[in-house]
Design an enzyme around this catalytic site. Structure first.
Site, mmCIF file in Angstrom:
data_model
loop_
_atom_site.group_PDB
_atom_site.id
_atom_site.type_symbol
_atom_site.label_atom_id
_atom_site.label_comp_id
_atom_site.label_asym_id
_atom_site.label_seq_id
_atom_site.Cartn_x
_atom_site.Cartn_y
_atom_site.Cartn_z
ATOM 1 N N TYR A 69 12.744 76.181 20.862
ATOM 2 C CA TYR A 69 13.419 74.885 20.674
ATOM 3 C C TYR A 69 13.012 74.217 19.362
ATOM 4 O O TYR A 69 13.840 73.571 18.720
ATOM 5 C CB TYR A 69 13.188 73.959 21.879
ATOM 6 N N HIS A 121 24.999 68.654 28.463
ATOM 7 C CA HIS A 121 23.883 69.613 28.528
ATOM 8 C C HIS A 121 22.623 69.079 27.843
ATOM 9 O O HIS A 121 21.698 69.840 27.579
ATOM 10 C CB HIS A 121 24.293 70.962 27.923
ATOM 11 N N CYS A 129 9.790 64.027 30.478
ATOM 12 C CA CYS A 129 8.537 64.298 31.183
ATOM 13 C C CYS A 129 8.834 65.138 32.429
ATOM 14 O O CYS A 129 9.773 64.852 33.170
ATOM 15 C CB CYS A 129 7.865 62.985 31.567
ATOM 16 N N CYS A 132 7.468 62.262 35.466
ATOM 17 C CA CYS A 132 8.099 60.942 35.664
ATOM 18 C C CYS A 132 9.491 60.863 35.025
ATOM 19 O O CYS A 132 10.164 59.847 35.133
ATOM 20 C CB CYS A 132 7.194 59.829 35.156
ATOM 21 N N CYS A 147 3.272 63.461 28.126
ATOM 22 C CA CYS A 147 3.942 62.187 28.358
ATOM 23 C C CYS A 147 3.033 61.006 28.014
ATOM 24 O O CYS A 147 1.866 60.986 28.399
ATOM 25 C CB CYS A 147 4.366 62.129 29.831
ATOM 26 N N GLY A 187 36.388 75.186 20.755
ATOM 27 C CA GLY A 187 35.179 75.980 20.481
ATOM 28 C C GLY A 187 34.331 76.267 21.701
ATOM 29 O O GLY A 187 33.119 76.332 21.596
ATOM 30 N N SER A 189 33.859 78.970 25.023
ATOM 31 C CA SER A 189 34.304 80.238 25.618
ATOM 32 C C SER A 189 34.831 80.016 27.033
ATOM 33 O O SER A 189 35.421 80.915 27.601
ATOM 34 C CB SER A 189 33.125 81.205 25.669
HETATM 35 P P1 NAD Z 1 29.835 80.061 23.593
HETATM 36 O O1 NAD Z 1 28.764 80.541 22.672
HETATM 37 O O2 NAD Z 1 29.939 80.679 24.926
HETATM 38 O O3 NAD Z 1 31.287 80.202 22.939
HETATM 39 C C1 NAD Z 1 31.585 79.725 21.684
HETATM 40 C C2 NAD Z 1 33.089 79.718 21.512
HETATM 41 O O4 NAD Z 1 33.371 79.196 20.226
HETATM 42 C C3 NAD Z 1 33.752 81.120 21.569
HETATM 43 O O5 NAD Z 1 34.870 81.070 22.417
HETATM 44 C C4 NAD Z 1 34.158 81.375 20.114
HETATM 45 O O6 NAD Z 1 35.343 82.145 20.020
HETATM 46 C C5 NAD Z 1 34.382 79.961 19.606
HETATM 47 N N1 NAD Z 1 34.231 79.787 18.158
HETATM 48 C C6 NAD Z 1 33.465 80.484 17.295
HETATM 49 N N2 NAD Z 1 33.615 80.002 16.050
HETATM 50 C C7 NAD Z 1 34.485 78.961 16.130
HETATM 51 C C8 NAD Z 1 35.026 78.034 15.183
HETATM 52 N N3 NAD Z 1 34.693 78.085 13.888
HETATM 53 N N4 NAD Z 1 35.899 77.098 15.641
HETATM 54 C C9 NAD Z 1 36.240 77.021 16.939
HETATM 55 N N5 NAD Z 1 35.758 77.867 17.878
HETATM 56 C C10 NAD Z 1 34.880 78.814 17.481
HETATM 57 O O7 NAD Z 1 29.663 78.496 23.650
HETATM 58 P P2 NAD Z 1 29.869 77.456 24.807
HETATM 59 O O8 NAD Z 1 31.180 77.673 25.460
HETATM 60 O O9 NAD Z 1 29.588 76.132 24.219
HETATM 61 O O10 NAD Z 1 28.734 77.791 25.887
HETATM 62 C C11 NAD Z 1 27.421 78.120 25.562
HETATM 63 C C12 NAD Z 1 26.359 77.155 26.087
HETATM 64 O O11 NAD Z 1 25.303 77.184 25.153
HETATM 65 C C13 NAD Z 1 26.796 75.721 26.146
HETATM 66 O O12 NAD Z 1 26.554 75.297 27.402
HETATM 67 C C14 NAD Z 1 25.917 74.965 25.145
HETATM 68 O O13 NAD Z 1 25.178 73.960 25.811
HETATM 69 C C15 NAD Z 1 24.926 75.935 24.630
HETATM 70 N N6 NAD Z 1 24.865 76.056 23.160
HETATM 71 C C16 NAD Z 1 24.872 74.937 22.378
HETATM 72 C C17 NAD Z 1 24.833 75.050 20.991
HETATM 73 C C18 NAD Z 1 24.863 73.814 20.152
HETATM 74 O O14 NAD Z 1 24.412 72.757 20.594
HETATM 75 N N7 NAD Z 1 25.413 73.885 18.934
HETATM 76 C C19 NAD Z 1 24.782 76.305 20.394
HETATM 77 C C20 NAD Z 1 24.764 77.435 21.228
HETATM 78 C C21 NAD Z 1 24.825 77.280 22.600
HETATM 79 ZN ZN ZN Z 2 5.541 61.111 32.538
#
Ligand code: NAD
Ligand code: ZN
Length: 246
Positions: A69, A121, A129, A132, A147, A187, A189
């Site tokens: 992270y 998400h 924490c 708490c 915390c 964007g 999936s």
């Molecule tokens: P995913 O990785 O499953 O799918 C990404 C989608 O984006 C695909 O369908 C792909 O075809 C499409 N894509 C790729 N490039 C693109 C563009 N330039 N323009 C538009 N679409 C485009 O992502 P998801 O459906 O968000 O699910 C994955 C999980 O992972 C989510 O729950 C999310 O919380 C987390 N995640 C978040 C981040 C972030 O915060 N940026 C990054 C990765 C994963």
């Molecule tokens: Zn705490």
């Protein structure tokens, strides 16, 4: 390059709609340099996201999960909102009511200026924490490990695989989806079932539905229009066609 758009009648319907909702996923941030989970670059040190973003991984090896992270947070901090994020922020001031539901945790919608935003998400710049549940923003100077209120270990404020959604937040998202006249699915999936079901709820209630994605997804067959391409290129043109071309 030919950027896809919608027929005039659909643009007119969007122009006159009072309730518009967008649901975004990792794809909207791809053009800002943040990898999607399922695309290329979705690995870190040979771990898949699904192996690290779980409560089990955190109890087994919290330092490893935090290291991942910390690396991702740094990536998000260096990234900038792209024209896709900026267009959605601008849209909020044009529509009577515009809501944005995002699966992303990268904070780019906030930095782009979106206000009516539900981050279902969580957010990578917030700690929670483990005891708490106190929430705290992570300072750029560094992250606390314990915390400040009860000295228990902190975790990222992220909804991990296998965890329950916040029910109040979820309910308000379904309410937003169900009263939408237009739903934009950008964007994502649609592999995560809860956000996909929010889009399905709007479609079931008769919203005009538009998917923006370079690929087809499990929702593609259910929407009114698929605009195939990158959201950073399609959204500014789409917005221009709706509000600025006449
Ligand atoms: P995913 O990785 O499953 O799918 C990404 C989608 O984006 C695909 O369908 C792909 O075809 C499409 N894509 C790729 N490039 C693109 C563009 N330039 N323009 C538009 N679409 C485009 O992502 P998801 O459906 O968000 O699910 C994955 C999980 O992972 C989510 O729950 C999310 O919380 C987390 N995640 C978040 C981040 C972030 O915060 N940026 C990054 C990765 C994963
Ligand atoms: Zn705490």
């Amino acid at each position: 390059m030919n950027i896809p758009s919608l027929p005039p009648a659909a643009l007119e319907k969007i122009r006159s709609s009072k309730n518009i909702t967008a649901i975004t996923g990792a794809g909207i941030s791809q053009e800002s340099g943040i990898p999607t989970f399922r695309g290329a670059g979705g690995f870190w040190k040979n771990y898949k996201a699904e192996e690290l973003a779980t409560p089990e991984a955190f109890s087994k090896n919290p330092n490893l999960v935090w290291e991942w992270y910390d690396w991702r947070r740094d990536l998000c901090l260096k990234a900038e909102p792209n024209p896709g994020h900026l267009t959605l922020a601008k849209w909020e001031s044009h529509a009577t009511s515009f809501h944005l539901i995002t699966q992303n945790v990268d904070g780019l919608h906030v930095r782009a200026g979106s206000k009516q935003l539900k981050q279902i998400h969580g957010n990578i710049f917030t700690t929670r924490c483990t005891k708490c549940e106190d929430l705290r923003p992570i300072e750029t100077s560094g992250r606390d490990s314990f915390c400040r209120k009860c000295d228990s270990p902190l975790r990222p404020h992220i909804l991990w695989f296998g965890e329950m959604y916040d029910t109040t937040l979820l309910q308000s998202c379904y309410e937003i989806a169900s009263r939408s006249e237009v739903i934009l699915i950008i964007g994502t999936s649609a592999n995560v079932s809860v956000p996909a079901s929010m889009a399905e709820e709007a479609i079931r209630r008769g919203a005009l539905s538009i998917e923006i994605n370079p690929e087809t997804t499990s929702l593609s067959g259910s929407v009114d229009y698929c605009l195939q391409g990158k959201s950073g290129e399609i959204l500014p043109k789409f917005f221009y066609d709706i509000y600025e071309s006449k």
